[in-house]
Motif scaffolding. Structure first.
Motif, mmCIF file in Angstrom:
data_model
loop_
_atom_site.group_PDB
_atom_site.id
_atom_site.type_symbol
_atom_site.label_atom_id
_atom_site.label_comp_id
_atom_site.label_asym_id
_atom_site.label_seq_id
_atom_site.Cartn_x
_atom_site.Cartn_y
_atom_site.Cartn_z
ATOM 1 N N HIS A 173 5.322 5.033 6.875
ATOM 2 C CA HIS A 173 6.368 4.047 6.600
ATOM 3 C C HIS A 173 6.700 3.249 7.861
ATOM 4 C CE1 HIS A 173 10.145 2.266 5.216
ATOM 5 N NE2 HIS A 173 9.782 2.586 3.987
ATOM 6 N N ILE A 174 6.803 3.937 8.982
ATOM 7 C CA ILE A 174 7.087 3.247 10.242
ATOM 8 C C ILE A 174 5.916 2.349 10.633
ATOM 9 C CG2 ILE A 174 7.408 3.608 12.727
ATOM 10 C CD1 ILE A 174 8.997 6.143 12.004
ATOM 11 N N ALA A 175 4.685 2.854 10.434
ATOM 12 C CA ALA A 175 3.505 2.066 10.800
ATOM 13 C C ALA A 175 3.411 0.783 9.975
ATOM 14 C CB ALA A 175 2.244 2.912 10.618
ATOM 15 N N ILE A 176 3.813 0.835 8.713
ATOM 16 C CA ILE A 176 3.689 -0.318 7.822
ATOM 17 C C ILE A 176 4.886 -1.248 7.921
ATOM 18 C CG2 ILE A 176 3.566 -1.024 5.384
ATOM 19 C CD1 ILE A 176 1.979 1.603 4.892
ATOM 20 N N TYR A 177 6.095 -0.685 7.954
ATOM 21 C CA TYR A 177 7.313 -1.496 7.877
ATOM 22 C C TYR A 177 8.090 -1.593 9.195
ATOM 23 C CZ TYR A 177 6.536 -0.927 2.866
ATOM 24 O OH TYR A 177 5.993 -0.926 1.612
ATOM 25 N N GLY A 178 7.707 -0.781 10.170
ATOM 26 C CA GLY A 178 8.447 -0.783 11.425
ATOM 27 C C GLY A 178 9.582 0.220 11.403
ATOM 28 N N VAL A 235 5.677 15.354 5.631
ATOM 29 C CA VAL A 235 6.788 14.589 6.204
ATOM 30 C C VAL A 235 6.279 13.666 7.305
ATOM 31 C CG1 VAL A 235 8.839 14.797 7.667
ATOM 32 C CG2 VAL A 235 8.641 16.180 5.595
ATOM 33 N N ALA A 236 5.413 14.183 8.180
ATOM 34 C CA ALA A 236 4.855 13.349 9.249
ATOM 35 C C ALA A 236 4.071 12.179 8.665
ATOM 36 C CB ALA A 236 3.962 14.196 10.160
ATOM 37 N N GLY A 237 3.300 12.448 7.597
ATOM 38 C CA GLY A 237 2.539 11.382 6.972
ATOM 39 C C GLY A 237 3.422 10.343 6.303
ATOM 40 N N TYR A 238 4.447 10.800 5.580
ATOM 41 C CA TYR A 238 5.323 9.884 4.834
ATOM 42 C C TYR A 238 6.128 9.009 5.787
ATOM 43 C CZ TYR A 238 8.389 8.427 0.969
ATOM 44 O OH TYR A 238 9.074 7.700 0.027
ATOM 45 N N TRP A 239 6.852 9.648 6.698
ATOM 46 C CA TRP A 239 7.687 8.889 7.631
ATOM 47 C C TRP A 239 6.828 8.084 8.610
ATOM 48 C CZ3 TRP A 239 10.112 12.400 4.734
ATOM 49 C CH2 TRP A 239 11.479 12.262 4.500
ATOM 50 N N GLY A 240 5.709 8.683 9.050
ATOM 51 C CA GLY A 240 4.838 8.002 10.004
ATOM 52 C C GLY A 240 4.208 6.754 9.421
ATOM 53 N N VAL A 278 0.820 -1.201 0.000
ATOM 54 C CA VAL A 278 0.000 0.000 0.000
ATOM 55 C C VAL A 278 0.862 1.264 0.000
ATOM 56 C CG1 VAL A 278 -0.235 0.056 2.530
ATOM 57 C CG2 VAL A 278 -1.957 1.159 1.092
ATOM 58 N N PHE A 279 2.008 1.224 0.675
ATOM 59 C CA PHE A 279 2.867 2.411 0.708
ATOM 60 C C PHE A 279 3.366 2.753 -0.692
ATOM 61 C CE2 PHE A 279 6.603 5.002 1.507
ATOM 62 C CZ PHE A 279 6.167 5.832 2.526
ATOM 63 N N HIS A 280 3.705 1.736 -1.474
ATOM 64 C CA HIS A 280 4.125 1.940 -2.861
ATOM 65 C C HIS A 280 2.987 2.586 -3.655
ATOM 66 C CE1 HIS A 280 6.068 -0.073 -6.650
ATOM 67 N NE2 HIS A 280 5.845 1.216 -6.825
ATOM 68 N N LEU A 281 1.777 2.083 -3.459
ATOM 69 C CA LEU A 281 0.639 2.567 -4.247
ATOM 70 C C LEU A 281 0.169 3.951 -3.828
ATOM 71 C CD1 LEU A 281 -1.443 -0.718 -4.575
ATOM 72 C CD2 LEU A 281 -0.045 0.389 -6.305
ATOM 73 N N ALA A 286 2.790 28.729 5.681
ATOM 74 C CA ALA A 286 1.961 27.739 4.996
ATOM 75 C C ALA A 286 2.816 26.648 4.356
ATOM 76 C CB ALA A 286 1.098 28.428 3.940
ATOM 77 N N ILE A 287 3.930 27.051 3.728
ATOM 78 C CA ILE A 287 4.836 26.054 3.141
ATOM 79 C C ILE A 287 5.421 25.167 4.233
ATOM 80 C CG2 ILE A 287 7.028 25.741 1.930
ATOM 81 C CD1 ILE A 287 6.396 28.231 0.311
ATOM 82 N N ALA A 288 5.827 25.779 5.340
ATOM 83 C CA ALA A 288 6.405 25.011 6.446
ATOM 84 C C ALA A 288 5.390 24.039 7.029
ATOM 85 C CB ALA A 288 6.902 25.962 7.538
ATOM 86 N N ALA A 289 4.153 24.488 7.219
ATOM 87 C CA ALA A 289 3.123 23.625 7.781
ATOM 88 C C ALA A 289 2.793 22.478 6.837
ATOM 89 C CB ALA A 289 1.861 24.445 8.076
ATOM 90 N N CYS A 290 2.710 22.786 5.552
ATOM 91 C CA CYS A 290 2.410 21.758 4.558
ATOM 92 C C CYS A 290 3.531 20.720 4.500
ATOM 93 C CB CYS A 290 2.220 22.412 3.195
ATOM 94 S SG CYS A 290 1.545 21.304 1.938
ATOM 95 N N PHE A 291 4.768 21.184 4.537
ATOM 96 C CA PHE A 291 5.906 20.269 4.516
ATOM 97 C C PHE A 291 5.894 19.381 5.766
ATOM 98 C CE2 PHE A 291 10.437 19.185 5.139
ATOM 99 C CZ PHE A 291 10.706 18.622 3.891
ATOM 100 N N ALA A 292 5.605 19.976 6.918
ATOM 101 C CA ALA A 292 5.571 19.200 8.168
ATOM 102 C C ALA A 292 4.488 18.128 8.114
ATOM 103 C CB ALA A 292 5.329 20.142 9.349
#
Length: 381
Positions: free
Chosen positions: A339-344, A332-337, A165-168, A323-329
């Protein structure tokens, strides 16, 4: 009028300079280089302590702030009006243009065969290609367009049989955006239908911002591309170019969601970027990015001035950096979070040499296509 053209020209020049920083950003790395989706991403602190990341941020902020100053000045409406006149013929037939490109995209991937929706999602199931041809046919009637939209989402769901799912997630926002466009465009409710181009814009913007994070999480994925095609960096060291390219891709995606002049100039910059990648990366890149390129054109010619989501926030110059900083945060939280939730926390790695999405090249060996691994044609029925 001469002054308006001069200001528009300066804005386009600034955008073109930014686009030169991100040419390979338009080539989806999973289509051309080795990758391991489950590998642990680089620590976020590596990006935040990278000088060139911040150089890219400063350059982009200059572009955004200068564009907003022009847009809010007495010349802003004149610049937008000039762009409207130039793009008016396409604007009047924009739905026809978008529908034809979507249909042509599905015909193209039917002709290529053996993929779900995009070049790196390979499948041996022949019926998938035929389903994509059916989707193309459904688009030419407004009565059947919603079925085509449901078919696009269904293909994404079916691909979960073979891919993580992370790939997709790379393709979810764009697929949903295109599907919703087809549903809304066919609607007889004008209040719903008026949002059809907006959902396309959000779909592409989210897709670009999400995929840009690969340049921060997995910069080594891009090394083979840079080594094979060193001209892509315009002479810059790869570790300078990659983070700045990531910043440019993310912020131009963000720009698609901002005010009319910002989003139109961002779309023009992205169109330059995607077209520049066609020659070095070939028809795979052209076919794979056809939908994104069509939506980018639609955004560039969109005459709409109305802002439906947080209009007061988006019209404030002072809010742009935050706004750019908040969007990036958030991303990033979604991507890294996720990934950790799915793969550890330690990820799930394989053998790097066995993860490839292109045919082996003896001069530039990146591994072989190996069955049953991400990036190789799956053997599942």
């Amino acid at each position: 009028m001469h002054r308006h053209r001069e200001l528009a020209g300066r804005g386009l020049l600034a955008t073109a300079v930014l686009s030169l920083l991100a040419t390979p950003a338009s080539a989806h790395v999973k289509w051309f280089a080795p990758y391991i989706v489950g590998a642990p991403p680089a620590d976020v602190s590596t990006t935040l302590t990278n000088t060139w990341f911040w150089v890219g941020i400063v350059l982009v902020l200059v572009f955004f702030l200068a564009t907003r100053v022009i847009e809010q000045s007495r010349f802003g409406e004149g610049v937008l009006a000039a762009m409207d006149r130039i793009t008016d013929p396409l604007w009047k037939r924009l739905d026809d243009f978008v529908r034809v490109i979507i249909a042509a995209f599905f015909v193209a991937i039917f002709a290529v065969g053996g993929v779900y929706l995009t070049p790196d999602l390979r499948t041996p199931a022949e019926w998938v290609s035929w389903m994509q041809l059916v989707i193309a046919g459904l688009i030419f009637s407004r009565r059947t367009q919603p079925l085509a939209g449901f078919g696009i989402v269904a293909l994404w769901v079916i691909a979960l049989r073979d891919y993580d799912v992370f790939h997709l997630l790379d393709y979810l926002a764009l697929g949903v955006g295109v599907a919703l466009y087809l549903v809304l465009e066919a609607s007889n409710n004008p209040e719903w239908r008026k949002h059809r181009f907006e959902v396309l814009r959000w779909g592409v913007a989210i897709a670009l911002m999400w995929s840009s994070l690969e340049k921060f999480a997995y910069p080594d994925w891009f090394y083979p591309l840079v080594e094979e095609r060193p001209f892509l960096t315009f002479g810059m060291p790869r570790d300078v170019f990659i983070p700045m390219a990531g910043v440019t891709e993310f912020t131009l995606g963000f720009g698609l969601l901002w005010t009319p002049l910002v989003r139109r100039l961002s779309a023009i910059a992205l169109f330059i970027i995607f077209n520049a990648a066609v020659y070095p990366f070939g028809r795979v890149d052209l076919i794979g990015h056809a939908l994104i390129m069509a939506v980018i054109v639609a955004i560039a010619v969109d005459h709409t001035r109305e802002l439906h989501f947080l209009p007061k926030v988006r019209t404030s110059i002072a809010v742009v950096p935050a706004a750019i900083a908040a969007c990036f945060a958030i991303f990033v939280a979604g991507y890294w979070g996720l990934h950790i939730a799915i793969y550890g926390i330690d990820g799930r790695e394989g053998t790097p040499g066995n993860y490839s999405t292109h045919s082996p090249d003896p001069d530039h060996p990146h591994g072989q296509h190996v069955p049953d691994v991400i990036g190789a044609p799956p053997t599942k029925p």
